[in-house]
Design an enzyme around this catalytic site. Structure first.
Site, PDB file in Angstrom:
ATOM      1  N   ASP B  52       0.815  -1.206   0.000  1.00  0.00           N
ATOM      2  CA  ASP B  52       0.000   0.000   0.000  1.00  0.00           C
ATOM      3  C   ASP B  52       0.841   1.244   0.000  1.00  0.00           C
ATOM      4  O   ASP B  52       2.006   1.239  -0.376  1.00  0.00           O
ATOM      5  CB  ASP B  52      -0.917  -0.024   1.226  1.00  0.00           C
ATOM      6  CG  ASP B  52      -2.176  -0.791   0.933  1.00  0.00           C
ATOM      7  OD1 ASP B  52      -3.136  -0.171   0.499  1.00  0.00           O
ATOM      8  OD2 ASP B  52      -2.153  -2.026   1.106  1.00  0.00           O
ATOM      9  N   ARG B 243      -2.509   5.796  -7.829  1.00  0.00           N
ATOM     10  CA  ARG B 243      -1.218   5.113  -7.910  1.00  0.00           C
ATOM     11  C   ARG B 243      -0.352   5.756  -8.996  1.00  0.00           C
ATOM     12  O   ARG B 243      -0.718   6.775  -9.574  1.00  0.00           O
ATOM     13  CB  ARG B 243      -1.428   3.624  -8.172  1.00  0.00           C
ATOM     14  CG  ARG B 243      -2.145   2.934  -7.006  1.00  0.00           C
ATOM     15  CD  ARG B 243      -2.074   1.419  -7.140  1.00  0.00           C
ATOM     16  NE  ARG B 243      -0.698   0.965  -7.018  1.00  0.00           N
ATOM     17  CZ  ARG B 243      -0.091   0.697  -5.860  1.00  0.00           C
ATOM     18  NH1 ARG B 243      -0.744   0.816  -4.725  1.00  0.00           N
ATOM     19  NH2 ARG B 243       1.156   0.290  -5.838  1.00  0.00           N
ATOM     20  N   TYR B 251     -10.715  -0.261  -3.790  1.00  0.00           N
ATOM     21  CA  TYR B 251     -11.083  -1.262  -2.780  1.00  0.00           C
ATOM     22  C   TYR B 251     -12.599  -1.262  -2.693  1.00  0.00           C
ATOM     23  O   TYR B 251     -13.186  -0.212  -2.427  1.00  0.00           O
ATOM     24  CB  TYR B 251     -10.554  -0.886  -1.403  1.00  0.00           C
ATOM     25  CG  TYR B 251      -9.072  -1.005  -1.236  1.00  0.00           C
ATOM     26  CD1 TYR B 251      -8.244   0.103  -1.412  1.00  0.00           C
ATOM     27  CD2 TYR B 251      -8.480  -2.215  -0.880  1.00  0.00           C
ATOM     28  CE1 TYR B 251      -6.884  -0.004  -1.248  1.00  0.00           C
ATOM     29  CE2 TYR B 251      -7.111  -2.322  -0.718  1.00  0.00           C
ATOM     30  CZ  TYR B 251      -6.323  -1.212  -0.896  1.00  0.00           C
ATOM     31  OH  TYR B 251      -4.969  -1.310  -0.736  1.00  0.00           O
ATOM     32  N   PRO B 329      -5.299  -3.718   4.900  1.00  0.00           N
ATOM     33  CA  PRO B 329      -4.481  -2.953   3.951  1.00  0.00           C
ATOM     34  C   PRO B 329      -4.983  -1.532   3.742  1.00  0.00           C
ATOM     35  O   PRO B 329      -4.210  -0.649   3.400  1.00  0.00           O
ATOM     36  CB  PRO B 329      -4.574  -3.754   2.648  1.00  0.00           C
ATOM     37  CG  PRO B 329      -5.455  -4.907   2.888  1.00  0.00           C
ATOM     38  CD  PRO B 329      -5.905  -4.912   4.313  1.00  0.00           C
TER      39      PRO B 329
END
Lengths: 605, 605
Positions: B52, B243, B251, B329
């Site tokens: 993560d 990212r 998620y 996470p």
């Protein structure tokens, strides 16, 4: 023994001389994908000594090519200057301290220094990544420029014919080559062969100041040894400039009788580093300086301040760097001015070679850089005279006072830092609408400013979004895009800008985003702005739409509209590929921009 | 066929597992010159997905090892968090935005993200420069720890015997090796083989929350797609984390029935990335998300929150990372906590192996890191429950409100950022004199602060002067050294500190500057201070004497005494090799410091 045939070849740009000017030129052209060759007579690059400080503007320029980080790793930083004058007890005393550079808007407001070999290596590494190497040892032995007007006016022609001799070729092998170049750039130093072939003369004179220079690792009780120091004493003047690691560079003034031979020429055999150390110690009294390390490098020179009477022959043969101007090294300008010359030239050559810009754009090279060199030399003379002059004391009223010297130091600081360089109006500098960004100086480099990206609030330095990638940067200051009325104007502008009659398409040569980088900057509040509201034309990628706001921790950003004096209703700022503001227009001023670009660009066919 | 002999060897530290915990450990030990080996069962490093965000403290830790620049080049930065909740029209609406991390003192106050393979490569490159490589694919097949007390207490003994099997060895060749190690570190993940060999149990439970995760390049009209988003809707919860490049990680919460098989285990064959996308689109309504790129990586998991009941067996076999704690996470803690485990451990092992520290220092590893993992899991449970809970609306009063969620997000932010980690008093954390630097928290990492170097006024970040080089940093805050009375005290301290009975010499093992880095920080004004006035002991190099003052352009520095709450008469701050404040003493408190170091260090022989 076989008779070698003559080798012949074509090249777009041939650069003669791989010092800072030539390497900057070769690096910039190689990055742009231009067909370029560079030759040098020396068998290897410079190892130590030579060259001076790296001024704030050159650090910005290095950053624009993506390698300022090398300077931060390898170079020394000089933040403080200290001034010494005769004190009451026969020795010197400190009369003041000040910032080493006067450059309040510089992104990095200090001077750096790195030996010339280190600087050259940065260029060489970048060139290597683009497949270009210096061919050495190699010299030009003959040069001929076509006199045919139609050839000279055809940007596709190769009017420069040069004979090259490979000094490293094995005995008996083919060592000459005839090269036909579209352009030749002479970066071959103060004694430029290229300059002499075309009878270009240097204007100006040699002064009477003789200086000794040496690099040493000092043992001393002098408290400002890691600052730049200007020392005026009754026993001569001396300048100290910190260098990499623990090295320090000393400049001391020498008496004529010590260094000149019977014919008045500098005779290096008459003095040695010991003499320079001895003179320095006299100036620095009551402080002492010695060294327990070998002396890395030393030299003697007479200051010469001269500028070439022309920088270009028919815009096909151009000279740059020491080939067209020489200075007092103490002003720390020679290398910086040289690199800025070819930084100015390279994108213009590239645009001409790609068929984007008219050949006439090259006239702005001499126009912009010769004026700068002349100004520089005017400053240089004043500074050298002040520096070499006697200090003022109670006994000598006509000497140079601390206040007088400090004022000159600071007045000229903005200029010598490179930050204040101001190119005058020309085809590529048009300031008629400058009021729409009233605090920007059209013709000066765009000042650094942090904005945040609308999509993710990441702070970004506008300099880093305006790299030296040969593109014109079109900064569209949109005003507040969370205001629906303003957003409507911005959407209308986006629609209009995409039409074929306007510059973006007209001079885009079928690939507008290769010619122009389009960034939009809104004055909206990050907490309520949605980047998805902006017209897609102004966010070809989500990172290209910016906000004039602080980052989430208020550590950077905000106040950009104010700093640039941008009209709340918006403005368009055009930044040249070399980072200088080319022009400013009102938000709706597309026709004006069309005319600006039409004055030097070739329309798409 | 020849019978292979058994290969046997000794090593100081054997690391099992080359994930983030193992690599951080190997890198740090290799840099310190420790004899270390690291093995991993996988034939190659992780390529995509997994792991993560990189929290602010880990960026500081990376910087302390000299490679934060890699993160700035390769990782994405996440500055803003956005919160969405059910709106009046059946879909979601934004209820607020906030900084993504709550870490006002962080040197870099934002989160970063880089795929695990990218992070591992940074470690591998550093290790390679020290000649250490991961041996793979290789597994331990048997392990034995000596039960002999005298062997266990001898820091020079090799009490851990491990049999290794080289899974890549050619058929028929010698594929086993018996290794005798001084220390073994098990970094072999959630299913740790090392942990199981010693019967260490995991305490805690598995939750009922089942999540689907995928990385995609989205096409969407969702305005916060480049921010971290917590989305609560009537159709489930969803989290978005930006990212690298244009990738985004999603998620989404999945229903049991969709993913569990008849035995209640996650069955990856029952869902695919399309299911995750479909659930995401339901949560995000009225916004739409699709992708025209292949899905890079996706997975399913059930949150488990557990901590090992011990981290060490006789201080000879230690476990770290996922081997001793597992988390949700979404809190972005697993990888960060793992790397911080071995960052904490590596310098302690190094000091023991060099004979500088007593074996007992290793007890502080479990003491400090297990407490942290327990706190983390307590937070993790609360956060996961809030996140997976139903949103509060007008119809459902018992749901989680925006305010409630935001408060938890920010309250725990300082903790999850890693910045607030506070190690409790122990042999290496002594806070009894903390009033001399009243705003420093003994046991927390030293906050960043810019000082300037006295000799050249260059601003320097104290973090960069306290690298992870295994040395204790002794920061001598001298007070104002232009005050002659104070200077006299400082000179007396310098003289006293060099005596053999005091810690600097007593625990210096004949090379004090290898054990201790000595920096002096004066509160003097840069315009009048002479660095040459400081005792030479406090300026072994001119760069080691600092001033608490602004740089020449007032852009950085100043206010350090205030920020740290340092007594104007001075103080001494000891920073541990991992960057945490170990203790604080008054300027004259040498005896107190002698006792501090004596409690865990071995005197010079």
């Amino acid at each position: 023994m076989p008779t070698a045939l003559t080798k012949e070849s074509d090249v777009d740009v041939l650069i003669v001389g791989a010092g800072p000017a030539g390497l900057m030129c070769a690096m910039a052209l190689a990055r742009a994908g231009v067909n370029v060759r560079i030759i040098d007579q020396r068998p290897a690059k410079v190892a130590a000594g030579q060259a001076d400080g790296i001024q704030p503007r050159i650090v910005e320029v290095f950053q624009s090519y993506g390698f300022a980080d090398r300077l931060f790793k390898e170079a020394v930083q000089v933040h403080m200057a200290a001034f010494y004058n005769p004190g009451p007890n026969g020795g010197i005393e400190r009369t003041g301290r000040a910032p080493d550079v006067t450059a309040p808007t510089a992104r990095w407001a200090f001077e750096m220094a790195l030996h010339q070999g280190g600087i050259e290596q940065i260029f060489l590494d970048s060139m290597a990544s683009n497949g270009v190497e210096v061919e050495r040892p190699m010299i030009p032995t003959a040069i001929q420029l076509s006199q045919d007007e139609s050839v000279l006016k055809d940007p596709k022609s190769h009017p420069v014919k040069v004979v090259l001799k490979d000094l490293g070729a094995p005995e008996g092998s083919l060592d000459t080559e005839v090269v036909h170049a579209k352009f030749l750039v002479g970066c071959d130093g103060a004694h430029s062969w290229v300059r002499r072939q075309f009878g270009i003369t240097m204007e100006g004179e040699q002064t009477d100041y003789i200086w000794g220079v040496l690099d040493l690792i000092p043992d001393t009780d002098f408290p400002d040894i890691r600052n730049r120091c200007a020392v005026h004493s009754h026993n001569g003047s001396c300048m100290i400039i910190p260098r990499e690691g623990d090295l320090v560079r000393l400049y001391v003034q020498l008496a004529d009788k010590d260094v000149l031979d019977a014919k008045g020429r500098v005779d290096k055999s008459r003095v040695g580093p010991e003499t320079i150390m001895e003179v320095a110690n006299k100036s620095l009294y009551p402080y002492k300086m010695s060294t327990s390390h070998p002396i890395d490098w030393w030299t003697l020179y007479i200051i010469g301040q001269r500028v070439a009477n022309q920088y270009s022959v028919h815009d096909r043969v151009l000279i740059a760097g020491d080939a067209c101007h020489t200075h007092s090294p103490k002003a720390g300008q020679g290398m910086n001015a040289s690199m800025n010359d070819t930084h100015n030239l390279a994108w213009k050559l590239t645009h001409v070679l790609r068929g984007w810009a008219d050949l006439s754009i090259l006239k702005t090279y001499e126009f912009e850089r010769r004026k700068y060199a002349q100004d520089l030399i005017m400053f240089d003379k004043k500074f050298a005279a002040l520096f070499s002059g006697k200090p003022r004391t109670d006994d000598s009223d006509d000497g140079v006072s601390h206040e007088e010297f400090l004022e000159a130091f600071q007045t000229f600081g903005l200029f010598t830092s490179g930050i204040g360089v101001h190119y005058q109006p020309s085809a590529i500098v048009d300031d008629r609408h400058s009021s729409y960004a009233s605090k920007l100086n059209v013709g000066q480099r765009l000042p650094p400013q942090v904005f945040i990206r609308a999509a993710d609030s990441q702070p970004v330095q506008i300099h880093d979004l305006c790299p030296s990638d040969t593109r014109f940067k079109v900064l569209v200051f949109t005003g507040d895009t969370t205001n629906q009325l303003q957003l409507k104007n911005v959407k209308a502008l986006a629609e209009e800008m995409q039409k074929p009659e306007h510059f973006y398409e007209r001079f885009g040569h079928g690939n507008s985003s290769a010619v122009f980088e389009l960034l939009a900057i809104s004055s909206a509040d990050k907490m309520i702005s949605n980047y998805t509201d902006a017209p897609t034309f102004f966010r070809s990628h989500w990172s290209k739409f910016l906000l004039d706001d602080e980052d989430m921790y208020k550590r950077a950003g905000g106040g950009g509209y104010d700093a640039y004096g941008v009209d709340p209703n918006g403005a368009i700022v055009v930044v040249r590929p070399d980072g200088y503001v080319g022009t400013v227009a009102p938000l709706g001023g597309l026709e004006y921009l069309d005319n600006y670009f039409a004055s030097f660009m070739v329309p798409s066919s």
